[in-house]
Design an enzyme around this catalytic site. Structure first.
Site, mmCIF file in Angstrom:
data_model
loop_
_atom_site.group_PDB
_atom_site.id
_atom_site.type_symbol
_atom_site.label_atom_id
_atom_site.label_comp_id
_atom_site.label_asym_id
_atom_site.label_seq_id
_atom_site.Cartn_x
_atom_site.Cartn_y
_atom_site.Cartn_z
ATOM 1 N N ASP A 10 0.870 -1.167 0.000
ATOM 2 C CA ASP A 10 0.000 0.000 0.000
ATOM 3 C C ASP A 10 0.916 1.229 0.000
ATOM 4 O O ASP A 10 2.116 1.120 0.254
ATOM 5 C CB ASP A 10 -0.884 -0.026 1.255
ATOM 6 C CG ASP A 10 -1.696 1.240 1.427
ATOM 7 O OD1 ASP A 10 -2.401 1.622 0.474
ATOM 8 O OD2 ASP A 10 -1.609 1.846 2.508
ATOM 9 N N ASP A 12 -0.285 5.182 0.784
ATOM 10 C CA ASP A 12 -0.588 6.239 1.750
ATOM 11 C C ASP A 12 -0.622 5.690 3.169
ATOM 12 O O ASP A 12 -1.436 4.826 3.502
ATOM 13 C CB ASP A 12 -1.920 6.904 1.406
ATOM 14 C CG ASP A 12 -1.850 7.677 0.100
ATOM 15 O OD1 ASP A 12 -0.808 8.302 -0.152
ATOM 16 O OD2 ASP A 12 -2.831 7.661 -0.663
ATOM 17 N N HIS A 79 -10.404 17.444 -7.340
ATOM 18 C CA HIS A 79 -9.456 16.403 -6.948
ATOM 19 C C HIS A 79 -8.181 16.475 -7.778
ATOM 20 O O HIS A 79 -7.080 16.232 -7.260
ATOM 21 C CB HIS A 79 -10.103 15.023 -7.091
ATOM 22 C CG HIS A 79 -9.262 13.915 -6.566
ATOM 23 N ND1 HIS A 79 -8.532 13.081 -7.386
ATOM 24 C CD2 HIS A 79 -8.999 13.507 -5.285
ATOM 25 C CE1 HIS A 79 -7.873 12.204 -6.655
ATOM 26 N NE2 HIS A 79 -8.133 12.440 -5.380
ATOM 27 N N THR A 120 -5.057 2.903 -3.799
ATOM 28 C CA THR A 120 -6.147 3.671 -4.397
ATOM 29 C C THR A 120 -5.718 5.104 -4.701
ATOM 30 O O THR A 120 -6.502 5.878 -5.239
ATOM 31 C CB THR A 120 -7.368 3.713 -3.455
ATOM 32 O OG1 THR A 120 -6.970 4.247 -2.187
ATOM 33 C CG2 THR A 120 -7.938 2.321 -3.256
ATOM 34 N N ASP A 180 -1.644 -0.242 6.259
ATOM 35 C CA ASP A 180 -1.630 0.596 7.460
ATOM 36 C C ASP A 180 -3.009 0.806 8.066
ATOM 37 O O ASP A 180 -3.120 1.388 9.146
ATOM 38 C CB ASP A 180 -1.048 1.978 7.140
ATOM 39 C CG ASP A 180 -2.025 2.845 6.360
ATOM 40 O OD1 ASP A 180 -2.485 2.408 5.276
ATOM 41 O OD2 ASP A 180 -2.357 3.943 6.837
#
Length: 251
Positions: A10, A12, A79, A120, A180
């Site tokens: 992952d 972030d 975004h 993501t 996380d």
């Protein structure tokens, strides 16, 4: 006994502490730039992290009445501006890797273990993090960069992990995930993967019941970090040598 052949990361909160002083700040910069009277505090952003995906977080904030209604095109544009601000923050060196990450990546690569990313976060944000925090050589060292909207269902759905394994031609029994968050480990678990969770300030109170191992950080072990993950992968976590657990757990 299955051999560890692949590690899927992952991004972030796992590769780097990107959320509080990265994504959150960039969102607020985009809101201000667009004239929105909205600022996500540290606490508010912690709540929004329960929603996976940046555009999805904006939509959630709108739906609960904290931002005015806007069409999807405006959300997407907002975004995109947030992502541009985030990439600038990375380029300025404001988002370092988490402790132990570089060592584990280097050891795994040298050992011939396939490395990939399952996240993501948007592809451009991922590219910026690799470029400025890891180094451009890692674009070739990661065998797959599965990111953003490449799958329809985001974490905790297993799709991003399933996609990455399909692209690599590896099986879940030979792969371990590093995450996380609660949504992250649930995604990995749903894909049939064992998962090591490295919590951060935002996720340390998440419910990790059923996770294979939860640690505060990867740390800088005296031994071989890849051997630690191999042991976690092949053995019941309760039978892993205590010395190996101490090697990566800094409570």
């Amino acid at each position: 006994m299955a051999e560890l052949k692949c590690i899927l990361w992952d991004v972030d909160g796992t590769l780097a502490d990107t959320e509080r002083d990265g994504h959150r700040v960039a969102f607020n910069m985009a809101f201000d730039e667009a004239g929105h009277k909205r600022e996500w505090s540290v606490a508010t952003y912690g709540e929004l992290l329960a929603v996976t995906g940046g555009k999805e977080r904006i939509r959630f904030d709108i739906d609960r009445g904290d931002m005015h209604e806007m069409p999807f095109e405006e959300i997407a544009g907002l975004h995109a501006r947030k992502t541009a601000h985030y990439e600038t923050l990375i380029a300025e060196g404001r988002i370092p890797l988490r402790p132990g990450v570089r060592r584990l990546l280097e050891e795994a690569y040298a050992a011939g273990i396939t490395l990939g990313v399952s996240t993501t976060t948007t592809p451009s944000a991922l590219d910026a993090l690799i470029e400025h925090s890891l180094g451009p050589e890692w674009f070739d060292r990661f065998a797959v960069l599965a990111a953003g909207d490449i799958v329809a269902a985001k974490k905790p759905a297993p799709d991003i992990y399933t996609y990455a394994m399909d692209q690599l031609g590896v099986s879940a029994e030979n792969t371990i995930a590093l995450e996380d968050s609660e949504n992250g480990w649930k995604s990995a678990h749903a894909a049939g993967l064992k998962c090591v969770v490295t919590v951060n300030d935002y996720t340390r109170d998440h419910d990790f019941t059923g996770a294979d191992l939860v640690v505060s950080e990867l740390g800088e072990p005296d031994g071989d970090a890849v051997d630690v993950l191999q042991d976690l992968h092949t053995l019941d976590v309760h039978h892993v040598k205590l010395s190996h657990l101490k090697a990566i757990m800094h409570d």
